[in-house]
Motif scaffolding. Structure first.
Motif, mmCIF file in Angstrom:
data_model
loop_
_atom_site.group_PDB
_atom_site.id
_atom_site.type_symbol
_atom_site.label_atom_id
_atom_site.label_comp_id
_atom_site.label_asym_id
_atom_site.label_seq_id
_atom_site.Cartn_x
_atom_site.Cartn_y
_atom_site.Cartn_z
ATOM 1 N N GLU A 55 54.549 0.066 -61.182
ATOM 2 C CA GLU A 55 53.668 -0.866 -61.865
ATOM 3 C C GLU A 55 53.240 -0.334 -63.228
ATOM 4 O OE1 GLU A 55 50.368 -1.808 -59.437
ATOM 5 O OE2 GLU A 55 51.542 -2.804 -57.875
ATOM 6 N N ARG A 56 53.117 0.984 -63.344
ATOM 7 C CA ARG A 56 52.603 1.569 -64.577
ATOM 8 C C ARG A 56 53.612 2.437 -65.314
ATOM 9 N NH1 ARG A 56 46.465 3.580 -62.955
ATOM 10 N NH2 ARG A 56 45.673 1.522 -62.274
ATOM 11 N N GLU A 57 54.746 2.772 -64.668
ATOM 12 C CA GLU A 57 55.695 3.650 -65.327
ATOM 13 C C GLU A 57 57.090 3.487 -64.763
ATOM 14 O OE1 GLU A 57 53.916 7.419 -64.578
ATOM 15 O OE2 GLU A 57 54.904 7.678 -62.634
ATOM 16 N N ILE A 58 58.051 3.920 -65.538
ATOM 17 C CA ILE A 58 59.447 3.986 -65.109
ATOM 18 C C ILE A 58 59.824 5.457 -65.051
ATOM 19 C CG2 ILE A 58 61.839 3.373 -65.658
ATOM 20 C CD1 ILE A 58 60.782 1.012 -67.257
ATOM 21 N N THR A 59 60.392 5.887 -63.928
ATOM 22 C CA THR A 59 60.860 7.266 -63.811
ATOM 23 C C THR A 59 62.381 7.268 -63.747
ATOM 24 O OG1 THR A 59 60.646 7.191 -61.401
ATOM 25 C CG2 THR A 59 58.773 8.056 -62.658
ATOM 26 N N VAL A 60 62.964 8.228 -64.446
ATOM 27 C CA VAL A 60 64.416 8.338 -64.528
ATOM 28 C C VAL A 60 64.802 9.765 -64.185
ATOM 29 C CG1 VAL A 60 66.442 8.177 -66.024
ATOM 30 C CG2 VAL A 60 64.545 6.555 -66.308
ATOM 31 N N ASP A 61 65.773 9.920 -63.265
ATOM 32 C CA ASP A 61 66.351 11.221 -62.929
ATOM 33 C C ASP A 61 67.862 11.105 -63.024
ATOM 34 O OD1 ASP A 61 63.829 12.011 -62.392
ATOM 35 O OD2 ASP A 61 64.193 12.744 -60.372
ATOM 36 N N VAL A 62 68.465 11.950 -63.845
ATOM 37 C CA VAL A 62 69.919 11.994 -63.982
ATOM 38 C C VAL A 62 70.344 13.448 -63.870
ATOM 39 C CG1 VAL A 62 71.927 11.426 -65.390
ATOM 40 C CG2 VAL A 62 69.882 9.990 -65.523
ATOM 41 N N ALA A 100 62.540 11.896 -66.769
ATOM 42 C CA ALA A 100 61.653 11.223 -67.726
ATOM 43 C C ALA A 100 60.677 10.344 -66.972
ATOM 44 C CB ALA A 100 62.449 10.399 -68.724
ATOM 45 N N ARG A 101 59.432 10.383 -67.415
ATOM 46 C CA ARG A 101 58.383 9.470 -66.909
ATOM 47 C C ARG A 101 57.887 8.678 -68.091
ATOM 48 N NH1 ARG A 101 53.153 9.088 -67.105
ATOM 49 N NH2 ARG A 101 52.987 11.091 -68.211
ATOM 50 N N ILE A 102 58.096 7.352 -68.040
ATOM 51 C CA ILE A 102 57.854 6.501 -69.208
ATOM 52 C C ILE A 102 56.820 5.435 -68.843
ATOM 53 C CG2 ILE A 102 58.960 5.045 -70.940
ATOM 54 C CD1 ILE A 102 61.659 6.276 -69.846
ATOM 55 N N PRO A 103 55.612 5.509 -69.415
ATOM 56 C CA PRO A 103 54.602 4.462 -69.148
ATOM 57 C C PRO A 103 55.080 3.106 -69.653
ATOM 58 C CG PRO A 103 53.599 6.407 -70.136
ATOM 59 C CD PRO A 103 55.084 6.581 -70.250
ATOM 60 N N VAL A 104 54.791 2.054 -68.913
ATOM 61 C CA VAL A 104 55.208 0.703 -69.305
ATOM 62 C C VAL A 104 54.087 0.034 -70.056
ATOM 63 C CG1 VAL A 104 56.729 0.509 -67.291
ATOM 64 C CG2 VAL A 104 54.398 -0.344 -67.156
#
Length: 388
Positions: free
Chosen positions: A326-333, A380-384
């Motif tokens: 709801e508040r952020e997108i997390t990306v793991d590669v 990466a943790r990216i606030p929306v």
């Protein structure tokens, strides 16, 4: 009905001398009003005299040159000062005398060259004027002439301060514009890096693989088709970037959005798979209605990480996980380190630096580390909801 904005626009289009002339005309009119006669500036205590031909000359010299106060401030000041001297020595004491501080203020503010020389010449000219007024008048104390000179000097100083403030403001605007241009160049460089590096890397890897498939025509045809598809994708993305740089550029090439959403991640993963990289893709959650720039940044993180996987760990098992909260997108590669980088072009490290800056701007966290067992992991943790 009169359009005030239109009138103001037409007024500012006029030459500056035309715009400054009405001030002198108003002073002439006020000086001719009977109630204002003899009530102007008075230095030296001379008795007030009625307006005659010489007084008319003094009036014209003080008022009309104000039209030149911004175009030729030194000439304006010289003429006004001469008119003021005639006015005071003749005892006319015209309202037009206020033209002198106006001319001084304008000279201090707009004079480009010889400012110190001008100030010295005016000071030298004031001395005989003060002596003449003292002799012709009732004998006013010297302190009166000194006080008047200090008032004129203060007026000049205010003009100099206005000039300095205007120059500082112009310098600030130039600096802000330069910073904006530098930021825009940096943004364009990042976009070019993201678009070009990924596609070109995939094409290089695919082309290298095609060299070893001459004995398998079907696989060779598939590989060459993948190279062609990747090239078309690169051209499409470059056209989108050109659309951003030039609003008049044709926008009818395809219907894809200019800023890739996270929904296109699957296409990005499939493209990487066709370049020979086994990728396991997992996407969790539902993207919020409005994510601001978070979608594009998440896409760029995955794109750069997959590009690095092709470069530095080609052929290794690669995992991509994107979680929409709801508040952020997390990306793991990450990769497991079982691949090779022999057939991949080198890099400058600029991509990871750009990603870190992108994520930091949105208030998120970014990390890129090498694993002890080989390979690497990008998180990466990216606030929306943050604006671009």
């Amino acid at each position: 009905m009169i359009d005030r904005r239109r009138v103001a626009e037409l007024w500012h289009r006029l030459d500056v001398t035309v715009r400054d002339l009405p001030l002198g005309v108003v002073l002439i009119a006020l000086s001719l009003v009977p109630g204002f006669r003899g009530n102007g500036t008075e230095v030296g205590g001379l008795a007030t005299q009625p307006l005659d031909a010489l007084g008319g000359v003094a009036l014209a010299l003080q008022c009309l040159p104000l039209a030149l106060r911004r175009r030729w401030p030194a000439l304006c000041l010289a003429l006004v000062a001469a008119g003021f001297a005639v006015d005071q020595l003749g005892g006319y004491h015209l309202i037009a005398g206020i033209a002198l501080p106006i001319a001084l203020l304008s000279a201090g503010s707009y004079l480009e060259r010889y400012r110190r020389v001008t100030l010295l010449v005016l000071t030298a000219a004031y001395v005989p004027l003060a002596v003449g007024l003292h002799r012709r008048g009732p004998g006013e104390p010297p302190s009166e002439f000194v006080s008047f000179y200090l008032a004129l000097a203060l007026t000049w100083g205010i003009g100099v301060w206005m000039r300095s403030a205007r120059a500082a403001e112009a310098e600030h605007r130039d600096r802000v514009a330069a910073d904006a241009r530098a930021a825009e160049r940096t943004r364009i460089a990042r976009e070019l890096h993201d678009v070009v590096t990924h596609h070109v890397t995939a094409m290089v890897v695919q082309a290298e693989a095609a060299r070893y498939l001459t004995a398998a025509p079907e696989r060779l045809d598939q590989t060459l088709s993948a190279v062609s598809d990747t090239g078309r994708r690169a051209i499409t993305d470059l056209r989108h970037l050109l659309d951003l740089l030039n609003p008049d550029h044709a926008t009818g090439h395809g219907t894809e959005p200019r800023t890739p959403p996270v929904g296109r991640l699957l296409t990005l993963v499939e493209q990487t798979r066709r370049a020979g990289q086994p990728v396991e893709f997992t996407e969790e959650g539902t993207p919020p209605t409005s994510t601001g720039s978070a979608e594009l940044v998440a896409y760029r993180v995955v794109q750069e990480a997959l590009t690095n996987a092709l470069k530095y760990d080609h052929g290794s098992r690669t995992s991509v996980m994107v979680h929409h909260g709801e508040r952020e997108i997390t990306v793991d590669v990450g990769t497991d380190g079982s691949g090779s980088r022999a057939a991949s072009p080198g890099g400058s490290g600029r991509g990871l630096t750009g990603l870190r800056e992108r994520v930091d701007v949105l208030g998120g966290d970014f990390s890129a580390e090498c694993r002890a067992s080989g390979g690497f992991i990008v998180r990466a943790r990216i606030p929306v909801g943050s604006p671009s």
